[in-house]
Motif scaffolding. Structure first.
Motif, PDB file in Angstrom:
ATOM      1  N   GLN A  21       4.639  -3.529  -3.565  1.00  0.00           N
ATOM      2  CA  GLN A  21       4.363  -2.433  -2.613  1.00  0.00           C
ATOM      3  C   GLN A  21       4.322  -1.097  -3.348  1.00  0.00           C
ATOM      4  O   GLN A  21       3.446  -0.270  -3.123  1.00  0.00           O
ATOM      5  CB  GLN A  21       5.443  -2.439  -1.526  1.00  0.00           C
ATOM      6  CG  GLN A  21       5.313  -1.332  -0.487  1.00  0.00           C
ATOM      7  CD  GLN A  21       4.062  -1.461   0.372  1.00  0.00           C
ATOM      8  OE1 GLN A  21       3.475  -2.554   0.473  1.00  0.00           O
ATOM      9  NE2 GLN A  21       3.607  -0.345   0.931  1.00  0.00           N
TER      10      GLN A  21
ATOM     11  N   ILE B 298       1.198  -0.812  -5.331  1.00  0.00           N
ATOM     12  CA  ILE B 298       0.039  -0.558  -4.443  1.00  0.00           C
ATOM     13  C   ILE B 298       0.004   0.916  -4.052  1.00  0.00           C
ATOM     14  O   ILE B 298      -1.049   1.554  -4.087  1.00  0.00           O
ATOM     15  CB  ILE B 298       0.114  -1.461  -3.191  1.00  0.00           C
ATOM     16  CG1 ILE B 298      -0.227  -2.906  -3.577  1.00  0.00           C
ATOM     17  CG2 ILE B 298      -0.834  -0.986  -2.097  1.00  0.00           C
ATOM     18  CD1 ILE B 298       0.069  -3.936  -2.510  1.00  0.00           C
ATOM     19  N   GLU B 299       1.174   1.431  -3.708  1.00  0.00           N
ATOM     20  CA  GLU B 299       1.222   2.841  -3.292  1.00  0.00           C
ATOM     21  C   GLU B 299       0.781   3.750  -4.432  1.00  0.00           C
ATOM     22  O   GLU B 299       0.050   4.719  -4.241  1.00  0.00           O
ATOM     23  CB  GLU B 299       2.636   3.212  -2.823  1.00  0.00           C
ATOM     24  CG  GLU B 299       2.924   2.690  -1.418  1.00  0.00           C
ATOM     25  CD  GLU B 299       4.372   2.858  -1.007  1.00  0.00           C
ATOM     26  OE1 GLU B 299       5.054   3.750  -1.538  1.00  0.00           O
ATOM     27  OE2 GLU B 299       4.835   2.075  -0.147  1.00  0.00           O
TER      28      GLU B 299
ATOM     29  N   THR C 137      -2.932   3.373  -4.925  1.00  0.00           N
ATOM     30  CA  THR C 137      -3.650   4.035  -3.820  1.00  0.00           C
ATOM     31  C   THR C 137      -3.719   5.533  -4.087  1.00  0.00           C
ATOM     32  O   THR C 137      -4.767   6.167  -3.914  1.00  0.00           O
ATOM     33  CB  THR C 137      -2.917   3.778  -2.475  1.00  0.00           C
ATOM     34  OG1 THR C 137      -2.780   2.372  -2.304  1.00  0.00           O
ATOM     35  CG2 THR C 137      -3.688   4.350  -1.304  1.00  0.00           C
TER      36      THR C 137
ATOM     37  N   LEU D 116      -6.776  -2.071  -7.258  1.00  0.00           N
ATOM     38  CA  LEU D 116      -6.007  -1.966  -6.012  1.00  0.00           C
ATOM     39  C   LEU D 116      -6.235  -3.191  -5.132  1.00  0.00           C
ATOM     40  O   LEU D 116      -5.288  -3.747  -4.551  1.00  0.00           O
ATOM     41  CB  LEU D 116      -6.405  -0.679  -5.264  1.00  0.00           C
ATOM     42  CG  LEU D 116      -5.689  -0.388  -3.956  1.00  0.00           C
ATOM     43  CD1 LEU D 116      -4.170  -0.300  -4.150  1.00  0.00           C
ATOM     44  CD2 LEU D 116      -6.188   0.929  -3.344  1.00  0.00           C
ATOM     45  N   GLU D 117      -7.471  -3.598  -5.098  1.00  0.00           N
ATOM     46  CA  GLU D 117      -7.808  -4.771  -4.287  1.00  0.00           C
ATOM     47  C   GLU D 117      -7.045  -6.001  -4.786  1.00  0.00           C
ATOM     48  O   GLU D 117      -6.511  -6.793  -4.000  1.00  0.00           O
ATOM     49  CB  GLU D 117      -9.318  -5.011  -4.353  1.00  0.00           C
ATOM     50  CG  GLU D 117      -9.826  -5.725  -3.136  1.00  0.00           C
ATOM     51  CD  GLU D 117     -11.342  -5.695  -3.031  1.00  0.00           C
ATOM     52  OE1 GLU D 117     -11.999  -5.116  -3.931  1.00  0.00           O
ATOM     53  OE2 GLU D 117     -11.868  -6.257  -2.069  1.00  0.00           O
TER      54      GLU D 117
ATOM     55  N   LEU E 248      -3.492  -5.923  -3.708  1.00  0.00           N
ATOM     56  CA  LEU E 248      -3.357  -6.288  -2.287  1.00  0.00           C
ATOM     57  C   LEU E 248      -3.431  -7.803  -2.115  1.00  0.00           C
ATOM     58  O   LEU E 248      -2.692  -8.390  -1.325  1.00  0.00           O
ATOM     59  CB  LEU E 248      -4.456  -5.610  -1.450  1.00  0.00           C
ATOM     60  CG  LEU E 248      -4.313  -4.091  -1.256  1.00  0.00           C
ATOM     61  CD1 LEU E 248      -5.559  -3.511  -0.574  1.00  0.00           C
ATOM     62  CD2 LEU E 248      -3.073  -3.755  -0.428  1.00  0.00           C
TER      63      LEU E 248
ATOM     64  N   LYS F  46      -0.217  -9.342  -3.186  1.00  0.00           N
ATOM     65  CA  LYS F  46       0.810  -9.091  -2.161  1.00  0.00           C
ATOM     66  C   LYS F  46       0.669 -10.126  -1.035  1.00  0.00           C
ATOM     67  O   LYS F  46       1.670 -10.682  -0.556  1.00  0.00           O
ATOM     68  CB  LYS F  46       0.651  -7.678  -1.590  1.00  0.00           C
ATOM     69  CG  LYS F  46       1.746  -7.285  -0.627  1.00  0.00           C
ATOM     70  CD  LYS F  46       1.430  -5.959   0.024  1.00  0.00           C
ATOM     71  CE  LYS F  46       2.374  -5.716   1.188  1.00  0.00           C
ATOM     72  NZ  LYS F  46       1.907  -4.647   2.037  1.00  0.00           N
TER      73      LYS F  46
ATOM     74  N   THR G  66       0.664   2.212   3.050  1.00  0.00           N
ATOM     75  CA  THR G  66       0.452   2.294   1.593  1.00  0.00           C
ATOM     76  C   THR G  66       0.249   3.730   1.120  1.00  0.00           C
ATOM     77  O   THR G  66      -0.135   3.961  -0.020  1.00  0.00           O
ATOM     78  CB  THR G  66      -0.778   1.462   1.196  1.00  0.00           C
ATOM     79  OG1 THR G  66      -1.873   1.866   2.015  1.00  0.00           O
ATOM     80  CG2 THR G  66      -0.540  -0.025   1.378  1.00  0.00           C
TER      81      THR G  66
ATOM     82  N   ILE H  16     -10.523   1.557  -0.614  1.00  0.00           N
ATOM     83  CA  ILE H  16     -11.349   0.515  -1.246  1.00  0.00           C
ATOM     84  C   ILE H  16     -12.712   0.442  -0.543  1.00  0.00           C
ATOM     85  O   ILE H  16     -13.767   0.448  -1.169  1.00  0.00           O
ATOM     86  CB  ILE H  16     -10.627  -0.854  -1.197  1.00  0.00           C
ATOM     87  CG1 ILE H  16      -9.397  -0.828  -2.128  1.00  0.00           C
ATOM     88  CG2 ILE H  16     -11.571  -1.996  -1.556  1.00  0.00           C
ATOM     89  CD1 ILE H  16      -8.421  -1.967  -1.903  1.00  0.00           C
TER      90      ILE H  16
END
Lengths: 677, 154
Positions: free
Chosen positions: A272, A275-276, A279, A383-384, A387, A390, B23, B142
């Protein structure tokens, strides 16, 4: 003390009178013998007009009713004049009413040395005006006729009103309860309020104050609700934590699964965070459009074209201006005037230095792009992937739970359902808390949290029904400030209004007490005069009735009398007038029309003896028939007697022709005997 | 002084995203504005008239300040090519004079700022159509990049 005496009365083309002027003695009794129909009532009416400053039409009397109707041919019959010469506090004032019978108009004129001669309008001295202007009731007391007597005896309110007017206390009463001049303190406040844009300041203030109190209560309730939600959220948070812990404990009962779950959870937390971070990295990379620019061929072409066209000039405008101001060119040659003119005309080819410092890097960016362009698409791909990872971890966690016994899984499911329910409540409360605490005006408007309380930026609906629907404290506090501001605007007038109310109450009490004392005094004096006039009746009079002020007669046994003789009423009326003059600080003449007509000869004789003691000047219009009861007065050499009759009229009133004259012949006065009603 | 103007509907769009996202959030209003403007500029899409909007500040905020040059580069290209189909030095110079204002903190004239505001509104038009009710920032960004790439390829 206001002292008034009548010196002269003049009639010109008024009713039966062609042109007549009578001088009257300023002290003592004057008996004017005028037969019925010659203008007694008209004269009294016009005297009342002159004293009150009101023209006949204002009293509802048409101009035509004064027009000359006598038998003679008169000069200028379309006009008329009535004038009275007064001595007021030692100064002479002549008041005239001029009639135009064609135009049906009447006008006042005042003649006095004080005024510097004759002036159109009604201009008595101030204390006279204060006392009598528009006060017909007061004028009737000393310009007396049968109607006055009737009113004194029967009209509710007459006694009190006349007492107030004669003592000038009416001015104070007007401050309390408004009067004909509409000058009560309450009206004053009302006017101030009106001038300040408030229709009724006290009402408005009270309305605002009520709203304000209701609003404060409502704000308190909302604040209580806020605390309640905050406390409940803590409880919910704890409950959710406990239930999650219970789930963990259940899972922990299987040591192998627990280990793997803990690991998965640890990884999830790390995931997490990553990811943050990613992002945020992607978000920031999107702030820079360099990468997109590098992929836009048309844009690249466009900037290459600009470069080819050498736009703009490399140098900024200041360089060019410097060159223009120097004598020498950069090559060392002197700049000619013509060259200077040309250069000046090209000034606009050069951009400001600040702009050049922006344009040049723009061109450089396209023509010489930086080597390490950061393509956000790569970050997006990373990032994808995070995710996806996760999601896998979450699936793994779910799968681990599936390996527990059915009972435990059921228990976990129940706990999770419970957690879901608690979280739902939590979400609802968070939403409600946000509605209560939000101070973002746009959000409040968009979500409708102000419940329509705010009309525009500084306009609010202040109705309780409206604002109690609103929970948003930001809106409610704005409304509170608005109400406070509005109350401040009105409060000065309102506070003044409150002070005035207190003053009015104090004045009202003081006036009531003063009037009580005045009435006591008047009652005492009235009874003294009454017993002098009609000693044989053995009656007393009280002014206070059961529920209002009126003359009430009592016999010797102190029993109220339901009816009394007309003569008693007339005597009571004279006594009352005399009594109120003693408290009114005025010395007025009594002008009476048929003053003893209801009296027996005995009473009339008594009236004749007493009346001169009660009034400094008495002018009585009498008919020949009334003389029987006034023999004492007529015989008294101090009494001025005059007869108004036609020139050729005999002692019986026959041959009534010729102009109206006034004769002071005492013998003729006695003998003149017209038996006509 | 001309300012960045952001349509209310676009602000609600991002407020909702921030509310739901686990997020991260885009809390700076000008960043939200820029994401819309960037998409509008790349797609070459402007909205004719702005609806229910609010004025933002008149300078680039921190995260954008360092990218002022590329932003102006992109906008100037769109600004000029919208009115000119062929170029000569005088025409370009005239456009530069119209586009820049050396007294403005952004160096943009009110006309250029107005143009950028319309690209922001145009970009939001694309966003609300293609990325309906986003609920997570990571996923949103994305998808945003995909959308941007698709317009760059056109």
């Amino acid at each position: 003390m206001l002292t008034i005496a009548i010196e002269k009365i003049r009639w010109k083309n008024i009713r039966e009178i062609e042109d007549l002027e009578i001088k009257i003695q300023k002290k003592g009794v004057t008996l004017l013998q005028i037969q019925n129909g010659y203008g007694k009532t008209t004269t009294l009416t016009l005297l009342r007009c002159i004293v009150t400053g009101k023209l006949p039409p204002e009293l509802g009397i048409p101009i035509d009713s004064f027009k000359y109707k006598g038998p003679e041919v008169v000069d200028d019959p379309d006009t008329g004049l009535f004038s009275v010469t007064f001595e007021i506090n030692g100064s002479t004032y002549i008041f005239e009413i001029e009639f135009d019978y064609v135009l049906k108009e009447a006008n006042f004129y005042t003649v006095s040395d004080v005024l510097g001669g004759r002036k159109e309008g009604w201009f008595p001295p101030n204390d006279f005006s204060t006392k009598f202007k528009d006060k017909l009731l007061l004028a009737k007391t000393f310009l007396f006729d049968g109607e006055t007597s009737e009113e004194i005896n029967s009209r509710s309110g007459f006694l009190l009103e006349s007492l107030r007017e004669i003592t000038d206390l009416n001015l104070v009463y007007e401050l309390i309860d408004d009067g004909p001049d509409k000058r009560s303190l309450q009206r004053l406040i009302s006017d101030i309020a009106k001038n300040n844009g408030f229709k009724d300041a006290t009402k408005k203030y009270q309305k605002l104050e009520n709203s304000y109190i209701d609003l404060l209560n409502h704000i308190n309730q909302v604040e209580d609700r806020k605390s309640e939600i905050e406390n409940r959220l803590i409880v919910l948070d704890e409950a959710i934590g406990n239930k999650e812990q219970t789930i963990n404990d259940i899972i922990g009962s299987d040591s192998e699964i627990k280990e793997r779950v803990d690991e998965a959870k640890r990884l999830l937390i790390e995931q997490q965070k990553e990811i943050e971070q990613k992002t945020s990295e992607l978000r920031l990379s999107l702030m820079n459009p360099e990468y997109a620019i590098s992929k836009m061929d048309h844009l690249m072409h466009f900037y290459r074209e600009i470069d080819r066209l050498k736009v703009p000039k490399i140098a900024g405008r200041s360089f060019f201006e410097e060159l223009l101001n120097s004598r020498m060119c950069v090559c060392g040659r002197e700049i000619t005037e013509e060259e200077r003119k040309y250069m000046k005309s090209r000034m606009n080819d050069y951009l400001a230095d600040d702009i050049i410092s922006v344009v040049r890097p723009m061109q450089d960016l396209v023509l010489n792009p930086p080597a390490n362009l950061s393509p956000y698409s790569f970050i997006a791909e990373e990032l994808e992937a995070l995710l996806d990872e996760k999601m896998e971890l979450e699936n793994e966690l779910a799968a681990l739970q599936d390996r527990l016994s059915e009972d435990l899984q059921k228990k976990i499911q129940e706990l999770q359902d419970e957690i879901t329910r608690l979280k739902l409540e939590q979400d609802q409360l968070i939403d409600e808390l946000e509605e209560i605490t939000s101070n973002d005006a746009v959000q409040i408007k968009r979500e409708g949290w102000d419940k329509g309380v705010i009309k525009k930026d500084n306009e609010f609906y202040t109705q309780k029904a409206k604002f109690t629907k609103c929970k948003n404290l930001f809106t409610l506090r704005k409304l509170k400030k608005h109400l406070r501001d509005e109350m401040n605007k009105v409060s000065n007038v309102h506070e003044f209004g409150t002070v005035v109310e207190i003053i009015q109450e104090v004045l009202s009490d003081a006036m009531d007490r003063t009037m009580e004392e005045i009435i006591d005094l008047v009652e005492k004096t009235l009874n003294t005069y009454y017993n002098t006039l009609v000693p044989h009746v053995h009656q007393t009079i009280r002014i206070r009735g059961s529920d209002n002020f009126e003359l009430t007669f009592y016999n010797a046994k102190n029993e109220p009398l339901n009816s009394v003789h007309q003569a008693s009423k007339l005597a009571a009326a004279y006594s009352f007038i005399s009594a109120i003059f003693t408290v009114g600080r005025v010395q007025l003449p009594l002008v009476a029309d048929s003053p003893v007509t209801s009296f027996s000869n005995n009473v009339a004789e008594e009236w004749g003896k007493t009346i001169s003691k009660l009034f400094p000047q008495v002018i009585a219009f009498i008919t020949s028939m009334e003389k029987g009861g006034l023999t004492g007065l007529i015989a008294n050499s101090e009494t001025m007697v005059a007869t108004v009759k036609r020139e050729n009229e005999d002692l019986e009133g026959k041959n009534a022709s010729g102009k109206m004259i006034c004769t002071f012949d005492r013998d003729l006065f006695k003998k003149y005997d017209v038996r006509r009603s | 002084m001309s300012r960045f103007v952001f349509e209310n509907e676009a602000r609600y769009y991002f407020e909702n995203l921030n509310k739901l996202s686990s997020t991260g959030k885009i809390t700076t209003r000008l960043e939200q504005y820029w994401l819309c403007a960037f998409l509008g500029l790349v797609a070459g899409k402007q909205k004719k008239e702005l609806e229910n909007s609010m004025e933002l500040i008149d300078t680039f905020t921190e995260s954008l300040r360092g990218h002022q040059i590329p932003i102006l580069t992109l906008l100037f290209y769109r600004y000029v090519t919208k009115v000119l189909s062929s170029y000569d030095s005088d025409l370009i110079l005239d456009q530069m004079k119209l586009f820049f204002d050396d007294h403005a903190p952004t160096k943009l004239s009110s006309d250029a700022m107005d143009s950028l505001n319309k690209y922001a509104a145009g970009g939001f038009g694309i966003l609300k159509e293609k990325l309906v009710n986003p609920s997570d920032l990571a996923t949103f960004l994305i998808n945003y990049v995909d959308l941007l790439e698709s317009y760059l390829k056109e």
